[in-house]
Scaffold this motif. Sequence first.
Motif, PDB file in Angstrom:
ATOM      1  N   UNK A 130       0.821  -1.204   0.000  1.00  0.00           N
ATOM      2  CA  UNK A 130       0.000   0.000   0.000  1.00  0.00           C
ATOM      3  C   UNK A 130       0.860   1.261   0.000  1.00  0.00           C
ATOM      4  N   UNK A 131       2.035   1.178   0.598  1.00  0.00           N
ATOM      5  CA  UNK A 131       2.959   2.313   0.543  1.00  0.00           C
ATOM      6  C   UNK A 131       3.374   2.585  -0.895  1.00  0.00           C
ATOM      7  N   UNK A 132       3.656   1.512  -1.655  1.00  0.00           N
ATOM      8  CA  UNK A 132       4.041   1.673  -3.063  1.00  0.00           C
ATOM      9  C   UNK A 132       2.916   2.318  -3.863  1.00  0.00           C
ATOM     10  N   UNK A 133       1.682   1.896  -3.582  1.00  0.00           N
ATOM     11  CA  UNK A 133       0.541   2.459  -4.299  1.00  0.00           C
ATOM     12  C   UNK A 133       0.379   3.940  -3.969  1.00  0.00           C
ATOM     13  N   UNK A 134       0.462   4.272  -2.690  1.00  0.00           N
ATOM     14  CA  UNK A 134       0.249   5.651  -2.268  1.00  0.00           C
ATOM     15  C   UNK A 134       1.325   6.595  -2.795  1.00  0.00           C
ATOM     16  N   UNK A 135       2.556   6.124  -2.842  1.00  0.00           N
ATOM     17  CA  UNK A 135       3.639   6.984  -3.317  1.00  0.00           C
ATOM     18  C   UNK A 135       3.493   7.323  -4.797  1.00  0.00           C
ATOM     19  N   UNK A 136       2.762   6.490  -5.538  1.00  0.00           N
ATOM     20  CA  UNK A 136       2.532   6.771  -6.949  1.00  0.00           C
ATOM     21  C   UNK A 136       1.587   7.955  -7.140  1.00  0.00           C
TER      22      UNK A 136
END
Length: 228
Positions: A130-136
């Motif tokens: 979810x961190x990867x998704x949010x950083x996008x």
Amino acid sequence: MIIQSVQLVNFRSHDEFLLKCNKKTSLLIGENGSGKTSVLEAIYEALRGKSFKASDGEILKRGADFYRVELNFCDGRKTVVVFDGKKKQFLVEDKKVARLPKRNRYPVVLFLPDDLHLVATSPTKRRSYFDRVLTEFDESYSDSLLKYEKSLKQRNDLLKKYNNQGGDGKISRSDFFSWNILLSKYGLEIRQKRIKYLEQLNLVFSEVYHSIVDNFYFLSFVLKFDRS
């Protein structure tokens, strides 16, 4: 669909490859090891500026001197990536640059077969996804996360020195105060953004679920905090 076509030269197992995309959905079908994931990797690199799995030297086809990716968009623009065996360059808006400019990076959410294990995997890996998704989608979240991880490392390094110090007592408990303040600040920012993201996700999650499965269950994501 913003991508019209993608062309590869000497990219992993592909000598030359051209994919013309449909306006709605494009499917890549082939045997295992035929290079389907490599096409996705090339698209990702042209959209984000880097591969999601390897270095340029590993991407370069064995025996080749260079690799090239050309991504054409439906509005006539294009991005070209060229690696000559030593350095990588991007051709964007008729300009050569060493890094893909932020304004030319597109938010991409990558979903790989390994991500299917998210439900049964550890909380750490779920947070990481979810961190990867949010950083996008949120640069401020990426900034808060980076500062939090940096502050946590600095405090942990200080804690090790505190536990290992002899009788000189150069490090005291008061030395941790500033790092604890930073961790609280950035940790709160991360928490608030995660809650906001899940609230937005839950608005559409059950609707999408019911479009696939005909039942009366209501599904939602819940963010749990360890208060121990």
